[in-house]
Scaffold this motif. Structure first.
Motif, PDB file in Angstrom:
ATOM      1  N   PRO A  28      -5.742  -8.775   1.684  1.00  0.00           N
ATOM      2  CA  PRO A  28      -5.342  -8.656   0.272  1.00  0.00           C
ATOM      3  C   PRO A  28      -4.892  -9.958  -0.366  1.00  0.00           C
ATOM      4  O   PRO A  28      -5.044 -10.135  -1.576  1.00  0.00           O
ATOM      5  CB  PRO A  28      -4.191  -7.642   0.331  1.00  0.00           C
ATOM      6  N   TRP A  87      -4.452  -4.223  -1.982  1.00  0.00           N
ATOM      7  CA  TRP A  87      -5.819  -4.719  -1.794  1.00  0.00           C
ATOM      8  C   TRP A  87      -6.644  -4.298  -3.011  1.00  0.00           C
ATOM      9  O   TRP A  87      -7.198  -3.204  -3.063  1.00  0.00           O
ATOM     10  CB  TRP A  87      -6.421  -4.137  -0.532  1.00  0.00           C
ATOM     11  N   ARG A  88      -6.678  -5.139  -4.029  1.00  0.00           N
ATOM     12  CA  ARG A  88      -7.351  -4.826  -5.287  1.00  0.00           C
ATOM     13  C   ARG A  88      -8.338  -5.931  -5.653  1.00  0.00           C
ATOM     14  O   ARG A  88      -8.209  -7.063  -5.200  1.00  0.00           O
ATOM     15  CB  ARG A  88      -6.331  -4.703  -6.433  1.00  0.00           C
ATOM     16  N   PHE A 104     -13.534  -3.941   2.316  1.00  0.00           N
ATOM     17  CA  PHE A 104     -12.332  -3.291   2.830  1.00  0.00           C
ATOM     18  C   PHE A 104     -12.421  -1.788   2.580  1.00  0.00           C
ATOM     19  O   PHE A 104     -12.923  -1.338   1.560  1.00  0.00           O
ATOM     20  CB  PHE A 104     -11.056  -3.868   2.196  1.00  0.00           C
ATOM     21  N   SER A 105     -11.938  -1.021   3.550  1.00  0.00           N
ATOM     22  CA  SER A 105     -11.932   0.433   3.454  1.00  0.00           C
ATOM     23  C   SER A 105     -11.279   0.989   4.708  1.00  0.00           C
ATOM     24  O   SER A 105     -11.243   0.328   5.753  1.00  0.00           O
ATOM     25  CB  SER A 105     -13.364   0.985   3.338  1.00  0.00           C
ATOM     26  N   ASN A 109      -9.042   1.147  -1.157  1.00  0.00           N
ATOM     27  CA  ASN A 109      -7.725   0.588  -0.825  1.00  0.00           C
ATOM     28  C   ASN A 109      -6.651   1.661  -0.658  1.00  0.00           C
ATOM     29  O   ASN A 109      -5.466   1.396  -0.844  1.00  0.00           O
ATOM     30  CB  ASN A 109      -7.284  -0.400  -1.908  1.00  0.00           C
ATOM     31  N   ALA A 137     -10.380   5.091  -4.145  1.00  0.00           N
ATOM     32  CA  ALA A 137      -9.861   3.749  -4.435  1.00  0.00           C
ATOM     33  C   ALA A 137      -9.252   3.626  -5.829  1.00  0.00           C
ATOM     34  O   ALA A 137      -9.552   4.400  -6.742  1.00  0.00           O
ATOM     35  CB  ALA A 137     -10.992   2.728  -4.289  1.00  0.00           C
ATOM     36  N   ASP A 169      -3.770   0.654   1.500  1.00  0.00           N
ATOM     37  CA  ASP A 169      -3.045  -0.567   1.135  1.00  0.00           C
ATOM     38  C   ASP A 169      -3.357  -0.877  -0.321  1.00  0.00           C
ATOM     39  O   ASP A 169      -4.339  -1.533  -0.636  1.00  0.00           O
ATOM     40  CB  ASP A 169      -3.463  -1.736   2.034  1.00  0.00           C
ATOM     41  N   THR A 170      -2.491  -0.396  -1.215  1.00  0.00           N
ATOM     42  CA  THR A 170      -2.775  -0.527  -2.644  1.00  0.00           C
ATOM     43  C   THR A 170      -2.657  -1.953  -3.160  1.00  0.00           C
ATOM     44  O   THR A 170      -3.035  -2.235  -4.300  1.00  0.00           O
ATOM     45  CB  THR A 170      -1.841   0.383  -3.465  1.00  0.00           C
ATOM     46  N   THR A 217     -15.836   0.009  -1.573  1.00  0.00           N
ATOM     47  CA  THR A 217     -14.519  -0.456  -1.135  1.00  0.00           C
ATOM     48  C   THR A 217     -13.498   0.643  -1.411  1.00  0.00           C
ATOM     49  O   THR A 217     -13.679   1.483  -2.298  1.00  0.00           O
ATOM     50  CB  THR A 217     -14.077  -1.745  -1.869  1.00  0.00           C
TER      51      THR A 217
END
Length: 311
Positions: free
Chosen positions: A70, A100-101, A37-38, A94, A129, A97-98, A92
């Motif tokens: 996420p 998405w961890r 994700f990125s 995020n 990130a 969209d924080t 990666t």
């Protein structure tokens, strides 16, 4: 008797030759790229970085891809193993969209891996990130952060570091990409043999990169004609027994196809030398004859995508 001696000598020579021929593959540096994700084109980034490294015949590169959303149920089964690798490349991001961890167990595993002596490559947008992750901020040293977070570093005309406290200056930002002249500030195995100044193609230069900036050495910088200031381009961080490399080089945006930033001989050479140094503390990969100069970029042909890259 003499015939037997020469036969034995031939056998021993053949065995030694075969062993030497096999040893490069047996001793290749083991690299793991983490992606999934990125806001950048992470799929093409992974493919090209993998190709650049494998084409040098010094690395064996594996990839672990995080789940596609996420809240995907696959997170429970995503359990990358770091201990079998010499270098981890973090690809990666995020920032958009924080939620998405990585799971906390994976975060802890990376902390332990680097602290124990592992090598970590923070690839371009990976320093955008995980602002929530305190130890990640320490590992990367500086990243894309708001103006309240950490100190910002810039360089004066003599190459001395100026530290801007939290709340002063601006949040991290950048202007348009441009062909940046990289100024070597600190000689290091990574840049040994590079010219004092060299030009890289279509780079994003981060203004006001911010973070804890602990145990950090700035290797190079570039001048920004908009802010009329000089900002760090590459830095290394000591985290426990481990080594971390971070840089704004390596931008690959959605819609780009093998862009000139990745065709730059200087960037490709640096990717290889950085990864070797992260793994071993030394660099043996030579500086190519067509390395960029202070006035000219040096590019691979658009049709010459790294041979290690599999589509």
């Amino acid at each position: 008797m003499r015939a037997r001696f020469w036969l034995l000598l031939i056998v021993l020579f053949s065995w030694a030759s075969l062993t030497n021929a096999q040893s490069p593959a047996q001793h290749r540096i083991r690299v793991l790229i983490i992606d999934g994700f990125s806001n950048h084109d992470w799929k093409q980034t992974t493919r090209l970085i993998k190709g650049i490294l494998e084409e040098s015949r010094r690395f064996s590169v594996a990839v672990t891809t995080a789940p596609p959303t996420p809240h995907d149920t696959g997170w429970d089964n995503w359990r990358p193993t770091f201990t079998g690798y010499d270098v981890i490349i973090q690809n990666t991001n995020n920032i958009n969209d924080t939620s998405w961890r990585w799971p906390r167990r994976v975060e802890r595993q990376l902390e332990e891996y680097v602290r124990a002596g592992g090598g970590l490559y923070i690839l371009h947008s990976a320093n955008n990130a995980f602002a929530h992750w305190q130890e990640y901020n320490r590992m990367i040293g500086l990243g894309w952060r708001n103006r309240q977070t950490g100190v910002a570093l810039e360089l004066d005309s003599n190459g001395h570091i100026i530290r801007t406290p939290p709340g002063q200056g601006e949040q991290t930002n950048h202007g348009d990409r441009f062909d940046a002249v990289i100024h070597i500030l600190q000689r290091h195995p990574i840049n040994q043999g590079y010219p004092e100044h060299w030009k890289t193609a279509s780079m994003e230069l981060y203004r006001y990169p911010r973070g804890p900036a602990e145990h950090l050495t700035v290797l190079s910088a570039a001048y920004d004609s908009i802010s009329k200031k000089t900002w760090p381009v590459e830095w290394v961080v000591k985290y426990g027994k481990g080594r971390v490399y971070n840089s704004s080089m390596g931008h690959l945006w959605k819609g780009d196809v093998y862009p000139i930033s990745y065709r730059c001989i200087g960037f490709e050479t640096t990717v290889i030398r950085v990864t070797e140094w992260l793994a071993t503390g030394k660099v043996t990969y030579p500086v190519p004859a067509n390395f960029p100069t202070a006035t000219e970029v040096s590019l691979r042909a658009v049709t010459d995508e790294p041979k290690g890259a599999s589509k």
